[in-house]
Design a protein around this motif. Structure first.
Motif, PDB file in Angstrom:
ATOM      1  N   ALA A  89       0.859  -1.183   0.000  1.00 41.46           N
ATOM      2  CA  ALA A  89       0.000   0.000   0.000  1.00 41.46           C
ATOM      3  C   ALA A  89       0.897   1.235   0.000  1.00 41.46           C
ATOM      4  O   ALA A  89       2.063   1.162   0.377  1.00 41.46           O
ATOM      5  N   THR A  90       0.355   2.352  -0.442  1.00 41.61           N
ATOM      6  CA  THR A  90       1.124   3.594  -0.442  1.00 41.61           C
ATOM      7  C   THR A  90       0.336   4.700   0.266  1.00 41.61           C
ATOM      8  O   THR A  90      -0.885   4.633   0.373  1.00 41.61           O
ATOM      9  N   MET A  91       1.091   5.671   0.738  1.00 42.80           N
ATOM     10  CA  MET A  91       0.511   6.897   1.273  1.00 42.80           C
ATOM     11  C   MET A  91       1.231   8.024   0.554  1.00 42.80           C
ATOM     12  O   MET A  91       2.386   7.886   0.167  1.00 42.80           O
ATOM     13  N   ASN A  92       0.572   9.151   0.370  1.00 42.70           N
ATOM     14  CA  ASN A  92       1.201  10.230  -0.382  1.00 42.70           C
ATOM     15  C   ASN A  92       2.134  11.048   0.505  1.00 42.70           C
ATOM     16  O   ASN A  92       1.897  12.218   0.807  1.00 42.70           O
ATOM     17  N   TYR A  93       3.196  10.376   0.932  1.00 43.67           N
ATOM     18  CA  TYR A  93       4.323  11.011   1.613  1.00 43.67           C
ATOM     19  C   TYR A  93       5.547  10.657   0.794  1.00 43.67           C
ATOM     20  O   TYR A  93       5.617   9.574   0.218  1.00 43.67           O
ATOM     21  N   ARG A  94       6.501  11.572   0.735  1.00 45.44           N
ATOM     22  CA  ARG A  94       7.702  11.377  -0.073  1.00 45.44           C
ATOM     23  C   ARG A  94       8.948  11.386   0.790  1.00 45.44           C
ATOM     24  O   ARG A  94       9.091  12.201   1.704  1.00 45.44           O
ATOM     25  N   LEU A  95       9.868  10.486   0.482  1.00 48.30           N
ATOM     26  CA  LEU A  95      11.131  10.381   1.204  1.00 48.30           C
ATOM     27  C   LEU A  95      11.943  11.650   1.005  1.00 48.30           C
ATOM     28  O   LEU A  95      12.131  12.114  -0.124  1.00 48.30           O
ATOM     29  N   ALA A  96      12.416  12.206   2.094  1.00 47.98           N
ATOM     30  CA  ALA A  96      13.210  13.433   2.023  1.00 47.98           C
ATOM     31  C   ALA A  96      14.548  13.158   1.333  1.00 47.98           C
ATOM     32  O   ALA A  96      15.159  12.124   1.559  1.00 47.98           O
ATOM     33  N   PRO A  97      15.001  14.085   0.506  1.00 46.93           N
ATOM     34  CA  PRO A  97      16.331  13.951  -0.090  1.00 46.93           C
ATOM     35  C   PRO A  97      17.407  13.976   0.997  1.00 46.93           C
ATOM     36  O   PRO A  97      17.207  14.569   2.069  1.00 46.93           O
ATOM     37  N   GLU A  98      18.527  13.364   0.728  1.00 51.37           N
ATOM     38  CA  GLU A  98      19.615  13.270   1.705  1.00 51.37           C
ATOM     39  C   GLU A  98      20.022  14.620   2.282  1.00 51.37           C
ATOM     40  O   GLU A  98      20.308  14.742   3.465  1.00 51.37           O
ATOM     41  N   GLU A  99      20.060  15.667   1.446  1.00 48.82           N
ATOM     42  CA  GLU A  99      20.520  16.976   1.919  1.00 48.82           C
ATOM     43  C   GLU A  99      19.598  17.569   2.988  1.00 48.82           C
ATOM     44  O   GLU A  99      20.005  18.449   3.751  1.00 48.82           O
ATOM     45  N   ALA A 100      18.380  17.079   3.095  1.00 44.14           N
ATOM     46  CA  ALA A 100      17.446  17.595   4.103  1.00 44.14           C
ATOM     47  C   ALA A 100      17.815  17.133   5.507  1.00 44.14           C
ATOM     48  O   ALA A 100      17.326  17.689   6.494  1.00 44.14           O
ATOM     49  N   TYR A 101      18.696  16.147   5.621  1.00 44.88           N
ATOM     50  CA  TYR A 101      19.067  15.608   6.920  1.00 44.88           C
ATOM     51  C   TYR A 101      20.177  16.400   7.607  1.00 44.88           C
ATOM     52  O   TYR A 101      20.430  16.196   8.792  1.00 44.88           O
ATOM     53  N   ASP A 102      20.846  17.286   6.867  1.00 47.56           N
ATOM     54  CA  ASP A 102      21.935  18.030   7.508  1.00 47.56           C
ATOM     55  C   ASP A 102      22.000  19.503   7.114  1.00 47.56           C
ATOM     56  O   ASP A 102      22.865  20.222   7.581  1.00 47.56           O
ATOM     57  N   ASP A 103      21.098  19.966   6.281  1.00 40.75           N
ATOM     58  CA  ASP A 103      21.086  21.357   5.846  1.00 40.75           C
ATOM     59  C   ASP A 103      19.712  21.946   6.173  1.00 40.75           C
ATOM     60  O   ASP A 103      18.712  21.577   5.552  1.00 40.75           O
ATOM     61  N   PRO A 104      19.641  22.865   7.154  1.00 39.83           N
ATOM     62  CA  PRO A 104      18.333  23.391   7.553  1.00 39.83           C
ATOM     63  C   PRO A 104      17.596  24.106   6.421  1.00 39.83           C
ATOM     64  O   PRO A 104      16.365  24.042   6.353  1.00 39.83           O
ATOM     65  N   ASP A 105      18.329  24.776   5.529  1.00 41.33           N
ATOM     66  CA  ASP A 105      17.664  25.445   4.403  1.00 41.33           C
ATOM     67  C   ASP A 105      17.018  24.428   3.476  1.00 41.33           C
ATOM     68  O   ASP A 105      15.897  24.633   3.004  1.00 41.33           O
TER      69      ASP A 105
END
Length: 121
Positions: free
Chosen positions: A77-93
């Motif tokens: 099953a799917t939900m309409n959420y998307r995996l965050a790109p790697e850069e979102a884990y260490d760059d607040p902007d």
């Protein structure tokens, strides 16, 4: 839930301070995150998943961000959420950039919901 999941909730709350107040609720081994009361993200499987919708799916697809999938009674099953790109884990902007898409989708979803009728006393 692992420490990584709790750390992600704290990271998102800190990075989103310029945008609004982030709160969370535990759900099925993860967390649902709200910004000023609007759902915009979940933390599941020690990863960030931002809310998506038809209006911003093309941007998520262009970035190669997969949809959230889970097993339900032997079927995917799917939900309409998307995996965050790697850069979102260490760059607040970058986190705010991608979270902004999730927040916009959350606001659109909230606007579509009909208000609940009050119970008569």
């Amino acid at each position: 839930m692992t420490n990584r999941g709790s750390e992600l909730v704290d990271w998102v709350a800190e990075a989103m301070e310029p945008v609004g107040t982030v709160t969370s609720r535990k759900m099925m081994g993860g967390h649902t995150l709200y910004c000023d009361g609007v759902v915009f993200c979940i933390v599941a499987f020690d990863q960030l998943w931002f809310k998506g919708d038809a209006e911003n799916d093309a941007e998520w697809d262009a970035a190669g961000c997969e949809k959230f999938r889970y097993d339900r009674e032997g079927k995917t099953a799917t939900m309409n959420y998307r995996l965050a790109p790697e850069e979102a884990y260490d760059d607040p902007d970058e986190l705010r950039r991608w979270a902004g898409l999730g927040l916009a989708a959350g606001r659109r979803a909230a606007a579509k919901k009909k208000p609940r009728k009050k119970k008569e006393s």
